[in-house]
Write an enzyme that holds these catalytic residues in place. Structure first.
Site, PDB file in Angstrom:
ATOM      1  N   GLU A   1      -3.590  -2.028  14.475  1.00 53.34           N
ATOM      2  CA  GLU A   1      -3.928  -1.068  13.472  1.00 53.34           C
ATOM      3  C   GLU A   1      -5.024   0.091  14.363  1.00 53.34           C
ATOM      4  O   GLU A   1      -4.473   1.431  13.859  1.00 53.34           O
ATOM      5  CB  GLU A   1      -5.375  -2.259  11.763  1.00 53.34           C
ATOM      6  CG  GLU A   1      -5.415  -1.348  11.125  1.00 53.34           C
ATOM      7  CD  GLU A   1      -6.182  -1.615  10.393  1.00 53.34           C
ATOM      8  OE1 GLU A   1      -6.401  -3.244  11.042  1.00 53.34           O
ATOM      9  OE2 GLU A   1      -6.378  -1.748   9.488  1.00 53.34           O
TER      10      GLU A   1
ATOM     11  N   TRP B   1       0.856  -1.338   0.494  1.00 52.65           N
ATOM     12  CA  TRP B   1       0.388   0.452   0.105  1.00 52.65           C
ATOM     13  C   TRP B   1       0.981   1.381  -0.055  1.00 52.65           C
ATOM     14  O   TRP B   1       1.711   1.238   0.660  1.00 52.65           O
ATOM     15  CB  TRP B   1      -1.564  -0.227   1.057  1.00 52.65           C
ATOM     16  CG  TRP B   1      -2.621  -0.720   1.561  1.00 52.65           C
ATOM     17  CD1 TRP B   1      -3.494   0.548   0.772  1.00 52.65           C
ATOM     18  CD2 TRP B   1      -2.497  -1.838   0.950  1.00 52.65           C
ATOM     19  NE1 TRP B   1      -4.716  -0.292   0.311  1.00 52.65           N
ATOM     20  CE2 TRP B   1      -4.441  -1.386   0.268  1.00 52.65           C
ATOM     21  CE3 TRP B   1      -2.637  -2.978   0.797  1.00 52.65           C
ATOM     22  CZ2 TRP B   1      -5.038  -2.411   1.048  1.00 52.65           C
ATOM     23  CZ3 TRP B   1      -2.553  -4.480   0.738  1.00 52.65           C
ATOM     24  CH2 TRP B   1      -4.046  -4.095   0.664  1.00 52.65           C
TER      25      TRP B   1
ATOM     26  N   ASP C   1     -10.918   5.552   4.710  1.00 57.02           N
ATOM     27  CA  ASP C   1     -11.838   4.961   3.752  1.00 57.02           C
ATOM     28  C   ASP C   1     -13.284   5.355   4.548  1.00 57.02           C
ATOM     29  O   ASP C   1     -13.967   5.519   3.601  1.00 57.02           O
ATOM     30  CB  ASP C   1     -11.880   3.068   4.201  1.00 57.02           C
ATOM     31  CG  ASP C   1     -10.186   2.904   3.660  1.00 57.02           C
ATOM     32  OD1 ASP C   1      -9.847   3.887   3.300  1.00 57.02           O
ATOM     33  OD2 ASP C   1     -10.284   1.708   3.782  1.00 57.02           O
TER      34      ASP C   1
ATOM     35  N   TRP D   1       0.711   4.494   1.169  1.00 58.44           N
ATOM     36  CA  TRP D   1       1.420   5.585   2.274  1.00 58.44           C
ATOM     37  C   TRP D   1       1.864   4.903   3.841  1.00 58.44           C
ATOM     38  O   TRP D   1       2.552   4.809   4.024  1.00 58.44           O
ATOM     39  CB  TRP D   1       0.524   6.057   2.477  1.00 58.44           C
ATOM     40  CG  TRP D   1      -1.002   6.410   3.566  1.00 58.44           C
ATOM     41  CD1 TRP D   1      -1.004   5.229   2.880  1.00 58.44           C
ATOM     42  CD2 TRP D   1      -1.840   7.112   4.566  1.00 58.44           C
ATOM     43  NE1 TRP D   1      -2.890   5.684   4.008  1.00 58.44           N
ATOM     44  CE2 TRP D   1      -2.850   6.701   4.524  1.00 58.44           C
ATOM     45  CE3 TRP D   1      -1.671   8.378   4.805  1.00 58.44           C
ATOM     46  CZ2 TRP D   1      -4.049   6.791   5.143  1.00 58.44           C
ATOM     47  CZ3 TRP D   1      -2.186   9.176   5.703  1.00 58.44           C
ATOM     48  CH2 TRP D   1      -3.937   8.348   6.109  1.00 58.44           C
TER      49      TRP D   1
HETATM   50  C1  GLC Z   1      -6.841   0.005   4.807  1.00 48.68           C
HETATM   51  C2  GLC Z   1      -7.072   1.799   5.273  1.00 48.68           C
HETATM   52  C3  GLC Z   1      -5.401   2.437   4.321  1.00 48.68           C
HETATM   53  C4  GLC Z   1      -4.403   1.926   4.385  1.00 48.68           C
HETATM   54  C5  GLC Z   1      -4.679   0.066   4.128  1.00 48.68           C
HETATM   55  C6  GLC Z   1      -3.166  -0.932   4.456  1.00 48.68           C
HETATM   56  O1  GLC Z   1      -7.778   0.520   3.179  1.00 48.68           O
HETATM   57  O2  GLC Z   1      -8.043   2.708   5.769  1.00 48.68           O
HETATM   58  O3  GLC Z   1      -5.302   4.273   5.294  1.00 48.68           O
HETATM   59  O4  GLC Z   1      -3.677   2.170   3.491  1.00 48.68           O
HETATM   60  O5  GLC Z   1      -6.072  -0.066   5.020  1.00 48.68           O
HETATM   61  O6  GLC Z   1      -3.308   0.048   5.471  1.00 48.68           O
END
Ligand code: GLC
Length: 423
Positions: free
Chosen positions: A391, A34, A164, A36
């Protein structure tokens, strides 16, 4: 105790590490890279293995699209139960990917890594090429997400924000008509208690918007106008403004052209104040599609501190307000202010504490109100000490939710602990 935890944090990262990239967690919830997350993960590695830090960002940039877009997910492993997987997105450049982006934290992270480490010549050459790619990415955001040249960029899917199912999107999502005969199978709520995850009614809309983007071949030229969702988000724009300021410095270091970016920064700095409600002392989102102001007390509105606005009056007012967000509570910050009607203690981005939000706010506070910043830092470290690298957490009890061994919680813990001279 802290030393032990430092070793544990490193183990979390190394345990989630694959070849050249790192998973957000090891529990099958997020079996891909992912965007960010990778930025935060690289920062964590930079405190004990610079090579891994550089590799993490390098791999991510390998998935950059030809037009400059950096996707929010890269699917290195095609054989997983994740939904939506590579085949339903059906796009990518050298690596299968999603067709949307995520908050532009990479330039900020790269500048931090460069500022704080002794960099070898070979690594510097790699970083130079990364800077060039990030320049292209920022140009993509400016060109296609702000085609009217207003100084503020739009997101076209709630997933692009990274938060999200935040109540920030409730109004705009209600306006999205769910596709008829929609068929799909979620994987996330089989791994994690559904009470802590987004609702099916949210997913119906995520998938509808995604399908619409796909039907339009992810063509950025048309989608700004056509998209079913188009919002100027304070958090995303604050991160982008800060990232542009940091990218400007990187461009100067490596002798790249930077005048256009400088102009855009001046414009953004000015225009972002339009999102400020002077009376209430808060920043608010704007739904471009439905022409509506969105007033939701989200912690992400305080990311404006991270943008380092020159306007000190605004900064002061915002900090005063921030102090009321979770007044006298042991744990902070809840992602949504607890007295808001749609606040939910345990559900994902609708209330729980997230370590990356705390980290962003801490970064924004430390050069403006050091005392308050240090309180946030200590509370964040304590939360992890007591409850582990999860998380997200309850702001009331500190109880942990979602995935365990969560990479960015471990990474940002390391960054808070090892940060030198508070700069
Ligand atoms: C979810 C979160 C997102 C993050 C992803 C992986 O989709 O909302 O911010 O990047 O999980 O951790």
């Amino acid at each position: 105790m802290r030393n032990n935890l430092i070793e544990k944090a490193k183990k979390v990262l190394l345990g989630n590490k694959k070849r050249g990239f790192t998973l957000p967690t090891n529990n099958k919830l997020y079996p891909a890279q992912w965007k960010w997350d990778s930025g935060f993960i690289a920062l964590g590695y930079s405190h004990f293995n610079l090579k891994y830090a550089i590799d993490e960002i390098s791999t991510l940039l390998k998935g950059q699209w030809k037009d400059g877009m950096i996707p929010h997910i890269l699917f290195h492993d095609l054989n997983t139960n994740y939904y939506p997987n590579h085949s339903v997105w059906n796009c990518g450049n050298k690596i299968h990917s999603s067709g949307i982006t995520q908050p532009p934290v990479l330039a900020i992270i790269l500048k931090k890594i460069l500022d704080k480490n002794k960099i070898k010549v070979t690594q510097k050459i790699k970083i130079k090429s990364m800077v060039q790619k990030l320049k292209k990415y920022h140009e993509w955001l400016i060109k296609y997400r702000d085609p009217k040249n207003t100084g503020l960029v739009s997101i076209l899917h709630p997933w692009e924000s990274g938060y999200d199912n935040s109540p920030l999107w409730d109004y705009s999502m209600n306006e999205v008509k769910v596709e008829k005969n929609l068929k799909y199978k979620r994987g996330d709520n089989k791994v994690i208690n559904p009470e802590y995850r987004p609702l099916d009614s949210d997913y119906d809309r995520y998938v509808t918007i995604k399908n619409h983007l796909r039907n339009n071949k992810y063509n950025p030229k048309h989608l700004y106008k056509k998209s079913m969702f188009n919002v100027v988000d304070v958090g995303f724009n604050s991160i982008f403004l800060r990232a542009n300021k940091d990218l400007l410095e990187l461009l100067k270091i490596f002798n790249f052209e930077h005048k256009k970016l400088h102009k855009f920064i001046l414009k953004s700095e000015n225009k972002i104040e339009k999102l400020y409600n002077k009376k209430k002392g808060v920043f608010t989102n704007y739904d471009v599609k439905n022409k509506k102001k969105i007033v939701v007390p989200s912690i992400t509105n305080y990311f404006i501190l991270f943008a380092n606005l020159k306007n000190q009056n605004i900064n002061k007012k915002i900090i005063k307000n921030l102090k009321n967000h979770n007044l006298k509570k042991k744990y902070m910050f809840s992602s949504i202010k607890p007295n808001y009607k749609k606040f939910e203690e345990k559900r994902y981005w609708r209330g729980p504490v997230w370590i990356n939000c705390n980290w962003i706010i801490y970064q924004g506070l430390k050069n403006k109100d050091k005392k308050f910043a240090n309180i946030i830092k200590e509370k964040t470290i304590n939360l992890i000490e007591k409850n582990g690298f999860y998380e997200y957490y309850s702001f009331k009890t500190g109880k942990a939710f979602g995935a365990n061994n969560f990479s960015w919680s471990a990474s940002l813990f390391l960054d808070l602990i090892f940060e030198k001279n508070n700069n």
